[in-house]
Design a protein around this motif. Structure first.
Motif, PDB file in Angstrom:
ATOM      1  N   ASP A  23       0.857  -1.186   0.000  1.00  0.00           N
ATOM      2  CA  ASP A  23       0.000   0.000   0.000  1.00  0.00           C
ATOM      3  C   ASP A  23       0.884   1.224   0.000  1.00  0.00           C
ATOM      4  OD1 ASP A  23      -2.303   1.476   0.013  1.00  0.00           O
ATOM      5  OD2 ASP A  23      -3.158   0.507   1.784  1.00  0.00           O
TER       6      ASP A  23
ATOM      7  N   GLU B  72      -3.981   1.645  -9.460  1.00  0.00           N
ATOM      8  CA  GLU B  72      -5.196   0.857  -9.681  1.00  0.00           C
ATOM      9  C   GLU B  72      -5.998   1.397 -10.857  1.00  0.00           C
ATOM     10  OE1 GLU B  72      -6.441  -1.024  -5.371  1.00  0.00           O
ATOM     11  OE2 GLU B  72      -6.918   1.084  -5.765  1.00  0.00           O
ATOM     12  N   ALA B  73      -6.015   2.728 -11.001  1.00  0.00           N
ATOM     13  CA  ALA B  73      -6.763   3.335 -12.101  1.00  0.00           C
ATOM     14  C   ALA B  73      -6.070   3.082 -13.445  1.00  0.00           C
ATOM     15  CB  ALA B  73      -6.918   4.836 -11.858  1.00  0.00           C
TER      16      ALA B  73
ATOM     17  N   THR C 233      -4.547  -5.537 -13.104  1.00  0.00           N
ATOM     18  CA  THR C 233      -3.643  -6.012 -12.058  1.00  0.00           C
ATOM     19  C   THR C 233      -4.431  -6.368 -10.800  1.00  0.00           C
ATOM     20  OG1 THR C 233      -1.806  -4.668 -12.886  1.00  0.00           O
ATOM     21  CG2 THR C 233      -1.693  -5.361 -10.582  1.00  0.00           C
TER      22      THR C 233
ATOM     23  N   PRO D   6      -6.014  -1.564 -14.465  1.00  0.00           N
ATOM     24  CA  PRO D   6      -7.172  -2.251 -13.875  1.00  0.00           C
ATOM     25  C   PRO D   6      -7.099  -3.774 -13.947  1.00  0.00           C
ATOM     26  CG  PRO D   6      -7.733  -1.283 -16.005  1.00  0.00           C
ATOM     27  CD  PRO D   6      -6.379  -0.756 -15.646  1.00  0.00           C
TER      28      PRO D   6
ATOM     29  N   ARG E   4      -1.066   4.030  -4.723  1.00  0.00           N
ATOM     30  CA  ARG E   4      -1.957   2.896  -5.005  1.00  0.00           C
ATOM     31  C   ARG E   4      -3.164   3.300  -5.850  1.00  0.00           C
ATOM     32  NH1 ARG E   4      -4.717  -1.497  -0.796  1.00  0.00           N
ATOM     33  NH2 ARG E   4      -6.020  -2.505  -2.385  1.00  0.00           N
ATOM     34  N   ARG E   5      -3.835   4.364  -5.492  1.00  0.00           N
ATOM     35  CA  ARG E   5      -5.049   4.744  -6.218  1.00  0.00           C
ATOM     36  C   ARG E   5      -4.740   5.010  -7.687  1.00  0.00           C
ATOM     37  NH1 ARG E   5      -8.787   9.269  -3.587  1.00  0.00           N
ATOM     38  NH2 ARG E   5      -8.794   7.615  -2.022  1.00  0.00           N
TER      39      ARG E   5
ATOM     40  N   PHE F 102      -4.546  -6.169  -7.003  1.00  0.00           N
ATOM     41  CA  PHE F 102      -3.963  -5.447  -5.870  1.00  0.00           C
ATOM     42  C   PHE F 102      -4.503  -6.062  -4.579  1.00  0.00           C
ATOM     43  CE2 PHE F 102      -3.529  -2.473  -9.338  1.00  0.00           C
ATOM     44  CZ  PHE F 102      -2.342  -1.803  -9.084  1.00  0.00           C
TER      45      PHE F 102
END
Length: 354
Positions: free
Chosen positions: A224, A232-233, A238, A236, A228-229, A240
């Protein structure tokens, strides 16, 4: 006031005070290494006590709120040091606590050792327009006033010596081979092959370089952090899993096929040892850390083409990876750590007597 001297440092029993800005709830190699040293202190004729951010009020670090910076002054740290009455002092980090401890030691002629864990010049430059050499000058001065500076690898030692750092001592790391081991049962993390990385999710870790690779199967990220955000965007597809530890983390390692280490700035990379102990081959860039751990062991592939390295690592024997990891133990790391401190103080005592 407690009287510190080199004579005190020469006593057989060591009461070591460790000043560190890295501590719980942070999950990183610094915290893990210091914890392991404390666990193995008694067998090395020592006991440890700590000054950490938990001793002070703190505030979140700008751009990285998971790390808290202590609100402290040298006199506050000094009072704690006097109360703890150490025979030896080790300053582990170059943060508010580390600088306060250093200032207190220098003002009272207290000898101390340091360790170099983090490439702060590169980390600062990644976030602000500050030349690396400016920060290196500050860090060099910080460590230069100690009896010795511990570093984790030979390649890092050579690099820092070239930058003018002195009195460099080796301090390698270890891995818990009982926890991190190959397992008969594997978690279903996605379609195979599974490429894994375990890291703080921050810009300096270069995670995007891994996630952007055109690889078959599934990419998995454990960890983390402030990036991270965004990651992730952008990626997608992947998986997490967030921050994991203990048995949950060990099971994920043992369920992957290749461990990808994309960092260009880590000074060691304990996660690589955990991966190897779990039977995972390493794919990484040929930089400090991977070059020292993988080297010519055959347990990984180092290449500036990270995709090529990741694919080539699939053919490496998991048994060979496990064997390579068994050469690293926390017991040996602790012997080296406490031995360095005793040797540094002995050398200083000899210089005073000469």
């Amino acid at each position: 006031m407690v009287k510190y001297s080199l004579d005190m440092a020469e006593k057989n029993h060591m009461r070591l005070l460790i000043a560190t800005d890295a501590w719980h709830p942070q999950i990183n190699g610094v915290v893990r290494s210091l914890e392991k040293m404390a666990l193995h202190a008694a067998e090395n004729g020592a006991e440890t006590c700590f000054i950490t951010p938990q001793d002070f009020a703190s505030f979140p670090m700008p751009t990285y709120p998971e790390i808290r910076l202590s609100l402290t002054l040298p006199r506050m740290v000094g009072k704690i040091m006097e109360r703890m009455a150490p025979t030896h002092v080790h300053i582990a980090t170059e943060g508010p606590i580390g600088f306060a401890a250093r200032r207190h030691c220098r003002a009272r002629n207290i000898p101390f050792t340091t360790s170099y864990h983090t490439r702060f010049p590169e980390y600062v430059a990644a976030r602000a327009p500050i030349p690396e050499e400016w920060t290196y000058r500050l860090i060099r001065r910080f460590h230069g006033s100690g009896l010795g500076m511990m570093v984790s690898t030979s390649s890092l030692a050579r690099e820092l010596a070239g930058r003018g750092f002195q009195r460099i001592m080796p301090w390698s790391r270890g891995v818990d081979t009982h926890l991190f081991r190959p397992r008969d049962t594997r978690l279903t993390l996605g379609t195979g092959p599974v490429f894994l990385t375990v890291s703080r999710l921050a810009v300096e870790k270069n995670i995007a370089a891994f996630l952007a690779l055109d690889l078959p199967g599934t990419k998995v990220v454990v960890g983390d952090g402030p990036a991270r955000r965004d990651l992730e965007a952008r990626f997608p597809d992947t998986v997490f899993l967030g921050a994991l530890s203990g048995e949950a983390l060990a099971q994920v390692y043992a369920s992957a096929d290749v461990f990808v280490f994309p960092s260009l700035t880590d000074t060691f990379g304990i996660v690589m040892l955990e991966a190897l102990a779990s039977g995972l081959p390493i794919a990484a860039y040929p930089v400090t850390g991977p070059s020292d751990i993988v080297g010519d062991t055959g347990c990984g592939v180092l290449d500036w083409d990270l995709r090529l390295a990741a694919l080539a690592a699939l053919s490496i024997s998991r048994d060979a990876c496990r064997t390579a990891a068994e050469g690293y133990t926390w017991e040996a790391s602790a012997r080296q750590f406490f031995g360095n401190i005793r040797e540094a103080h002995a050398a200083a005592s000899a210089a005073v007597a000469a």
